[in-house]
Design a protein around this motif. Structure first.
Motif: not given
Length: 556
Positions: A276-290, A292-299
């Motif tokens: 759904t659009l709500g789930e996609l929006t929520a997923l997008y807001s969480l994916y941005g944080t995810f 960055y966190a995942f890239l932080d592991i490599g950094m």
């Protein structure tokens, strides 16, 4: 290599002792608190957009209040844990500094004679600070990135496991590229530590020899050496910055790629009715944080390796052989000669070389006897071993062979603490600390009162010149006591030895660098001590030698 680094890291963490579980728990709880806040934020967005899209506002207020409650709870949990983390991390960093400093106090004199002072300074300042970053920032950032990545995956899979899997593939590619920077950054960290040591060595040499720089044409040569070391450090730092910049640039590229991939996949999944659009929006807001966190592991992983490189330097220093409580050396006793009970000091058949291999012997089967309360002059040609003799008597080095006795007891049976509590020492170039004259004298005896300090100064022929100073005994001295003349510094050093009130006093060329007037004052101070203790004076001036009861020649 990885196994060695893991052992180093594990050993470093054990330095926290029983505080380690609290420290790790603080990292875990703070990460969970921050994750709860972000997840609550994403669910809040989902609930609002879903309600707006469907027009179903039933229970929306309760949902929003629940999300806000979880958001506030996450912030409070994060704040509580991060306070404890900072306390434990900074305490551990202070413990590392204390370990390095206390280790320096336990190293043998051979370390300080064979290594530049910059080696210790580099360990205490540069390597310790870099290694302590593990406690104060690097480990938390790395673990927080790993833990939060796992936590974020739970709601993301709930929103859309298919879309989440696609996003994970992109993030894994970014992580693999980041890990390629691990080894180069660790190597650069090791080189930076070595070059920093060289810079400190050049700088301390320049500052210590400032008088020579002012007088002799050595300024350009020393500056050239310092600039060359600085340039090499700059080149390595430049490479490190390039690696870090390249790493950040790649992360930015993957950041943009991930965002574009998400939007493209998201539109397709919504059109297919898979989300759904709500789930996609929520997923997008969480994916941005995810993301960055995942890239932080490599950094942060390469940065952690960089810090571990400095930690290895710290452990190299901490693992150095310490001065033992008691020297063990080959005990060669001449039973036919025996030992006289009237002797304060006896050296019999002493052999010694600094290499420890017997090559280039400084002393070879040297023997001497010094009666109690006598005044003995030790003399000989330059390089014959006079100062080495003093170092052996002070326990700075063990003899390779032979016996040394102090008041009838063998050195091999005494601890170094026992030996040094019975001997006072006045070096050729006495070191005075940047504090008051009274405190410099009182360093000879813990808890010495003002009356004892004054009495020692009078015995050392120093009281008169001290009282003429603006603040008398409370006069602050400059670095190494350079606000006093050579003779004044020497008399302060003698006063410090006198207040110690030991049965034996050793003076190493105490008058060799003094003018005639200063020599006379120092000689008068030494003569006033005759009869009350055993005095060994290493000397080459005829006037100093003539004042002694007995003359022992070394190297003859």
């Amino acid at each position: 290599m990885e196994q060695s680094m893991f052992k180093t890291f594990s050993r470093f963490m054990k330095l926290m002792g029983d505080r380690l579980p609290i420290y790790l728990a603080a990292i875990l709880v703070s990460t969970i608190g921050d994750s709860i806040r972000r997840i609550a934020d994403s669910y809040l967005i989902k609930n609002i957009i879903t309600a707006a899209q469907t027009g179903n506002t039933e229970n929306i207020l309760l949902l929003v209040l629940g999300n806000l409650g979880a958001f506030v709870f996450g912030i409070l949990l994060w704040r509580f844990a991060i306070i404890h983390y900072n306390i434990e991390g900074k305490t551990a960093a202070g413990k590392v500094e204390k370990l390095v400093f206390s280790k320096a106090m336990r190293l043998p004199m051979s370390y300080y004679e064979q290594n530049h002072s910059s080696d210790f300074m580099s360990r205490l300042i540069f390597d310790t600070q870099k290694a302590s970053d593990i406690f104060t920032s690097r480990l938390r950032r790395l673990l927080a990135a790993i833990i939060s990545t796992v936590i974020y995956l739970i709601p993301m899979f709930c929103f859309s496991w298919e879309l989440t899997l696609c996003l994970i593939v992109i993030s894994v590619l970014a992580f693999v590229v980041n890990t390629l920077f691990t080894k180069p950054l660790k190597t650069a960290g090791t080189k930076l530590s070595d070059k920093n040591n060289k810079i400190l060595e050049k700088l301390t040499s320049i500052l210590s020899g400032m008088e020579l720089i002012k007088i002799f044409p050595v300024s350009s040569k020393l500056s050239k050496g310092y600039n060359e070391s600085n340039r090499e450090y700059f080149q390595i730092q430049k490479r490190t910055n390039h690696l870090s910049a390249g790493l950040e640039s790649l992360n930015c590229m993957f950041d943009l790629t991930g965002a574009l991939a998400f939007l493209g996949l998201g539109v397709w999944f919504v059109s297919q009715g898979k989300v759904t659009l709500g789930e996609l929006t929520a997923l997008y807001s969480l994916y941005g944080t995810f993301r960055y966190a995942f890239l932080d592991i490599g950094m942060y992983l390469p940065q952690m390796m960089n810090c571990i490189a400095n930690t290895e330097k710290i452990f190299e220093f901490l693992d150095m052989e310490e001065e033992p409580e008691q020297w063990n050396f080959e005990d060669v006793r001449d039973l036919s000669g025996g030992f006289s009970e009237d002797m304060a000091l006896t050296m019999q058949n002493i052999s010694f070389s600094y290499s420890g291999t017997g090559d280039k012997k400084i002393l070879d089967h040297f023997s001497m006897e010094v009666k109690r309360n006598s005044f003995v002059a030790i003399t000989g040609e330059s390089g014959c071993g006079k100062s080495t003799l003093a170092k052996l008597l002070l326990g700075f080095y063990p003899p390779e062979k032979g016996n040394i006795l102090l008041n009838g007891k063998k050195y091999s049976e005494l601890t170094l603490k026992d030996i040094r509590e019975q001997i006072s020492y006045v070096p050729q170039e006495p070191y005075l600390y940047e504090t008051t004259i009274a405190e410099n004298i009182a360093y000879g005896k813990y808890g010495a009162g003002r009356d004892e300090i004054i009495a020692a100064a009078k015995a050392a022929n120093a009281h008169d010149f001290i009282t003429k100073l603006p603040n008398g005994y409370d006069t602050m001295l400059g670095e190494r006591g350079n606000t006093l003349s050579g003779g004044e510094r020497q008399r302060i050093a003698i006063a410090r030895a006198i207040i110690r009130n030991t049965p034996v006093m050793i003076l190493d060329e105490a008058t060799s660098a003094l003018d005639n007037e200063s020599e006379t004052l120092v000689q008068d101070a030494i003569k006033s001590l005759k009869g009350g203790r055993t005095i060994l004076m290493i000397a080459h001036r005829p006037s100093s030698i003539a004042a002694a009861d007995t003359v022992i020649r070394v190297g003859v």
